[in-house]
Design an enzyme around this catalytic site. Sequence first.
Site, PDB file in Angstrom:
ATOM      1  N   GLU A 160     -96.749 -38.283 -55.871  1.00  0.00           N
ATOM      2  CA  GLU A 160     -97.378 -37.035 -56.286  1.00  0.00           C
ATOM      3  C   GLU A 160     -97.875 -36.240 -55.075  1.00  0.00           C
ATOM      4  O   GLU A 160     -99.042 -35.864 -54.997  1.00  0.00           O
ATOM      5  CB  GLU A 160     -98.533 -37.328 -57.266  1.00  0.00           C
ATOM      6  CG  GLU A 160     -98.056 -38.081 -58.496  1.00  0.00           C
ATOM      7  CD  GLU A 160     -99.127 -38.333 -59.548  1.00  0.00           C
ATOM      8  OE1 GLU A 160    -100.304 -38.440 -59.169  1.00  0.00           O
ATOM      9  OE2 GLU A 160     -98.764 -38.410 -60.731  1.00  0.00           O
ATOM     10  N   ASP A 180     -96.871 -43.778 -67.134  1.00  0.00           N
ATOM     11  CA  ASP A 180     -98.257 -43.448 -66.773  1.00  0.00           C
ATOM     12  C   ASP A 180     -99.213 -43.612 -67.951  1.00  0.00           C
ATOM     13  O   ASP A 180     -99.583 -42.621 -68.574  1.00  0.00           O
ATOM     14  CB  ASP A 180     -98.287 -41.982 -66.281  1.00  0.00           C
ATOM     15  CG  ASP A 180     -99.535 -41.672 -65.485  1.00  0.00           C
ATOM     16  OD1 ASP A 180    -100.242 -42.606 -65.098  1.00  0.00           O
ATOM     17  OD2 ASP A 180     -99.784 -40.476 -65.231  1.00  0.00           O
ATOM     18  N   LYS A 197    -102.506 -45.304 -52.204  1.00  0.00           N
ATOM     19  CA  LYS A 197    -101.503 -44.536 -52.947  1.00  0.00           C
ATOM     20  C   LYS A 197    -100.712 -43.775 -51.892  1.00  0.00           C
ATOM     21  O   LYS A 197    -101.271 -42.935 -51.194  1.00  0.00           O
ATOM     22  CB  LYS A 197    -102.198 -43.578 -53.903  1.00  0.00           C
ATOM     23  CG  LYS A 197    -101.277 -42.575 -54.595  1.00  0.00           C
ATOM     24  CD  LYS A 197    -102.053 -41.700 -55.593  1.00  0.00           C
ATOM     25  CE  LYS A 197    -101.153 -40.707 -56.300  1.00  0.00           C
ATOM     26  NZ  LYS A 197    -101.877 -39.893 -57.303  1.00  0.00           N
ATOM     27  N   TRP A 242     -91.599 -33.636 -63.683  1.00  0.00           N
ATOM     28  CA  TRP A 242     -92.467 -34.816 -63.792  1.00  0.00           C
ATOM     29  C   TRP A 242     -91.770 -36.024 -64.410  1.00  0.00           C
ATOM     30  O   TRP A 242     -92.255 -37.158 -64.286  1.00  0.00           O
ATOM     31  CB  TRP A 242     -93.727 -34.472 -64.598  1.00  0.00           C
ATOM     32  CG  TRP A 242     -94.640 -33.554 -63.842  1.00  0.00           C
ATOM     33  CD1 TRP A 242     -94.686 -32.200 -63.933  1.00  0.00           C
ATOM     34  CD2 TRP A 242     -95.600 -33.933 -62.848  1.00  0.00           C
ATOM     35  NE1 TRP A 242     -95.634 -31.700 -63.061  1.00  0.00           N
ATOM     36  CE2 TRP A 242     -96.218 -32.745 -62.385  1.00  0.00           C
ATOM     37  CE3 TRP A 242     -96.025 -35.143 -62.304  1.00  0.00           C
ATOM     38  CZ2 TRP A 242     -97.205 -32.725 -61.408  1.00  0.00           C
ATOM     39  CZ3 TRP A 242     -97.017 -35.134 -61.327  1.00  0.00           C
ATOM     40  CH2 TRP A 242     -97.592 -33.945 -60.883  1.00  0.00           C
ATOM     41  N   GLU A 300    -107.468 -41.408 -70.338  1.00  0.00           N
ATOM     42  CA  GLU A 300    -106.822 -40.193 -69.835  1.00  0.00           C
ATOM     43  C   GLU A 300    -105.854 -39.544 -70.831  1.00  0.00           C
ATOM     44  O   GLU A 300    -105.968 -38.362 -71.138  1.00  0.00           O
ATOM     45  CB  GLU A 300    -106.083 -40.520 -68.536  1.00  0.00           C
ATOM     46  CG  GLU A 300    -105.263 -39.367 -68.025  1.00  0.00           C
ATOM     47  CD  GLU A 300    -104.520 -39.685 -66.737  1.00  0.00           C
ATOM     48  OE1 GLU A 300    -104.763 -40.746 -66.137  1.00  0.00           O
ATOM     49  OE2 GLU A 300    -103.692 -38.844 -66.324  1.00  0.00           O
ATOM     50  N   LYS A 347     -98.950 -50.212 -62.500  1.00  0.00           N
ATOM     51  CA  LYS A 347     -99.394 -49.727 -63.813  1.00  0.00           C
ATOM     52  C   LYS A 347     -98.648 -50.479 -64.909  1.00  0.00           C
ATOM     53  O   LYS A 347     -97.480 -50.842 -64.733  1.00  0.00           O
ATOM     54  CB  LYS A 347     -99.128 -48.233 -63.948  1.00  0.00           C
ATOM     55  CG  LYS A 347    -100.067 -47.382 -63.101  1.00  0.00           C
ATOM     56  CD  LYS A 347     -99.955 -45.895 -63.418  1.00  0.00           C
ATOM     57  CE  LYS A 347    -100.897 -45.117 -62.500  1.00  0.00           C
ATOM     58  NZ  LYS A 347    -100.869 -43.658 -62.738  1.00  0.00           N
ATOM     59  N   ARG A 396    -100.222 -49.543 -54.119  1.00  0.00           N
ATOM     60  CA  ARG A 396     -99.838 -49.151 -55.483  1.00  0.00           C
ATOM     61  C   ARG A 396     -98.326 -48.935 -55.618  1.00  0.00           C
ATOM     62  O   ARG A 396     -97.695 -48.333 -54.748  1.00  0.00           O
ATOM     63  CB  ARG A 396    -100.581 -47.879 -55.899  1.00  0.00           C
ATOM     64  CG  ARG A 396    -102.047 -48.141 -56.137  1.00  0.00           C
ATOM     65  CD  ARG A 396    -102.768 -46.887 -56.515  1.00  0.00           C
ATOM     66  NE  ARG A 396    -102.874 -46.653 -57.926  1.00  0.00           N
ATOM     67  CZ  ARG A 396    -102.659 -45.480 -58.513  1.00  0.00           C
ATOM     68  NH1 ARG A 396    -102.245 -44.437 -57.823  1.00  0.00           N
ATOM     69  NH2 ARG A 396    -102.838 -45.327 -59.799  1.00  0.00           N
TER      70      ARG A 396
HETATM   71  C1  GCU Z   1    -101.897 -39.956 -63.175  1.00  0.00           C
HETATM   72  C2  GCU Z   1    -103.154 -39.143 -63.214  1.00  0.00           C
HETATM   73  C3  GCU Z   1    -103.550 -38.639 -61.863  1.00  0.00           C
HETATM   74  C4  GCU Z   1    -103.625 -39.826 -60.904  1.00  0.00           C
HETATM   75  C5  GCU Z   1    -102.325 -40.587 -60.924  1.00  0.00           C
HETATM   76  C6  GCU Z   1    -102.415 -41.885 -60.165  1.00  0.00           C
HETATM   77  O1  GCU Z   1    -100.796 -39.159 -62.910  1.00  0.00           O
HETATM   78  O2  GCU Z   1    -102.976 -38.070 -64.093  1.00  0.00           O
HETATM   79  O3  GCU Z   1    -104.792 -38.012 -61.980  1.00  0.00           O
HETATM   80  O4  GCU Z   1    -103.906 -39.388 -59.621  1.00  0.00           O
HETATM   81  O5  GCU Z   1    -101.991 -40.947 -62.227  1.00  0.00           O
HETATM   82  O6  GCU Z   1    -102.592 -42.910 -60.831  1.00  0.00           O
HETATM   83  O7  GCU Z   1    -102.321 -41.910 -58.957  1.00  0.00           O
END
Ligand code: GCU
Length: 677
Positions: free
Chosen positions: A281, A361, A277, A538, A389, A356, A315
């Site tokens: 984020e 998400d 990743k 977000w 989730e 994904k 990813r």
């Molecule tokens: C979502 C999730 C996170 C996770 C992220 C990801 O945002 O809430 O906890 O780290 O996806 O898939 O990297």
Amino acid sequence: DAWLRYAALPCDVRKAASIPAGIVALNDTETSPVYTAGQELHKGVLGILQKDLAVTSTPINGSSITIGTVDAFTSAGGALSELDLKGDGFWLSIKGDSVQIVGQNERGALYGTFQYLSMLAQGNFTEVAYASNPSAPIRWVNQWDNMDDTGTHGSIERGYAGPSIFFAEGLIVEDLTRVSQYARLMASIGLNGIIVNNVNANVNLLNSTNMAGLGRIADAMRPWGVRMGISLNFDSPRTLGKLTTADPLDEGVIQWWDEIATQLHDHVPDFAGVLVKANSESQPGPLTYNRTLADGANLFARAIKPHGDAIVMFRAFVYDNKINQTNWKADRANAAVDFFRDLDGKFDDNVVVQIKYGPIDFQVREPVSPLFGHLQQTGSVVELQVTQEYLGQQCHLVYLPPLWKTILNFDMKVDNQPSLVRDIVSGERFNQKLAGYAAVVNVGTNTSWLGSHLAMSNFYAYGRLAWEPTSDDVAILEDWARLTFGSDRTIIDTITKMSMESWPAHENYTGNLGIQSLTDITGPHYGPKPQSQDGNGWGQWTRADATSIGMDRTVWNGTGYSGQYAPEVAAMYEDIETTPDDLLLWFHHVPYTQQLKSGKTVIQHFYDAHYDGAAVAQTFPKQWEAVKGLIDAERYDEVAFRLEYQAGHALVWRDAINDFYFNMSSIKDEQGRVGNH
Ligand code: GCU
């Protein structure tokens, strides 16, 4: 044991079985999946048919169950016709008391064994002779387990079943019994790889003590044919290696990763690969150093290349979480295609891109990620979530295969050719050798694995669909229910009915018409909080105001997202008339009074759907009562407790969402229910 209980069949059913006289596992090396298969068969037949069969490695003529690879059968003098097996596939032949299970490789032989045991456990003694091959080579689990906890156990990001089975106190746990039991469950549904740590990766996993620990994990899973890999933190050369940079083109950084790859290979000779990743984020990544994402992926690809067939799963979940909502052209959903479109062909051949299922998400409904249509020279892996989730965190029953199938069966119509997502991730559509499936599962130490007995149907179904995505979701559910709770028709019918009603109900009482899950997105992603969607960076926006709602993602007037699909699909979403109602607010910004194809207005649909969905959840505790006395009291009570909770929480959802939009729009519910409690 989950669905691998091997409960004894009733006497009268057992009588119909022609029980073979012994088990022959044509490989007696203890770490071999064929050896494991022999032991598992012994256990299964003892449990199900109450027969204690001896296991040997010497071929027997006549009455036996013989398990081995094609090669082993051939060297043992077995006459095999053309079996048409692909990697991990198996041939299963049952003729009276003579059973042959032939794997293309050792793992395949184990999968065939589990298939045979599943038939026995369901009292199915049909004679068969067929080959079965997985749809895709990559069928992996992702665990989001942390190892940075100082407490006795590692936590799990978005895990709802207690702490990690892998990590405690920043180390790999000593007792790996649960880890090998987990590998057994995975093998029984055809899953062949696992990433054991969180995508938000802790660099300490790469210290020398933990490298040795990883070796132990791999040893525990290898007899089940499960290969282990890890998530990497892009910044490790700086934070762990004390280099001044993590630039993927820097010589020192390249050498540092080469050295790590060598060490990993020393501890785990059949290392499966790495999951990365990056630049997402607030995670570091190649863009930080003005390099491309492909430069970043290829850095790892080249480091692991000399050591076998390990792969990089890079990813596609790359986006900026600080975008500005006042800009009507800004759209997080655009990010993956924007970042990856021009990189097709630039990845090394041991890289796949993990995408994904939707562009945001894991929402209750999303359109298919358009990126699946853009990567033609790079393998794609679809990322699903078994851990719920956004979908009730295992406190709500939501059977997910119907959602997954809307994704897998979607036709992207790339170049005007049929392009089903399932054919893209099988590697067939674009002729890719590497492609497949990953699911975030997040089991924990809870004895039910996922914290809820019924949630396990999602894990089971994930493996079954990754093997054969055209499998019927009801048939899968029935197999799972029979194996988990017993064959009584009332049990099967009750679980099937509730489960098949659960995703539509959940969508109805949470977020419908493509508005997303409307949960608390800046907090725990649990419970209703529609106001949290907007006014932050977000990008999971609804753009709801006093008169209108929805994201305008058209090309002519909005963010341009609909133009990321192939022309025919793009045209469908571009036009409000041809956009399906269930994605209307995903693609269009409309007045609350906009009429749907059903004839209802958007706002009235909201009110009605929330009432309808909650009403269905109200029936679950009552439906479940039908199985009282037919299953053990412990599991009955645990499920009853959760369903009762869900019924109540669905009312909370219903009223919170309906009141919120009533307050926002001041439009009354035609049936006078909203705003009056
Ligand atoms: C979502 C999730 C996170 C996770 C992220 C990801 O945002 O809430 O906890 O780290 O996806 O898939 O990297």
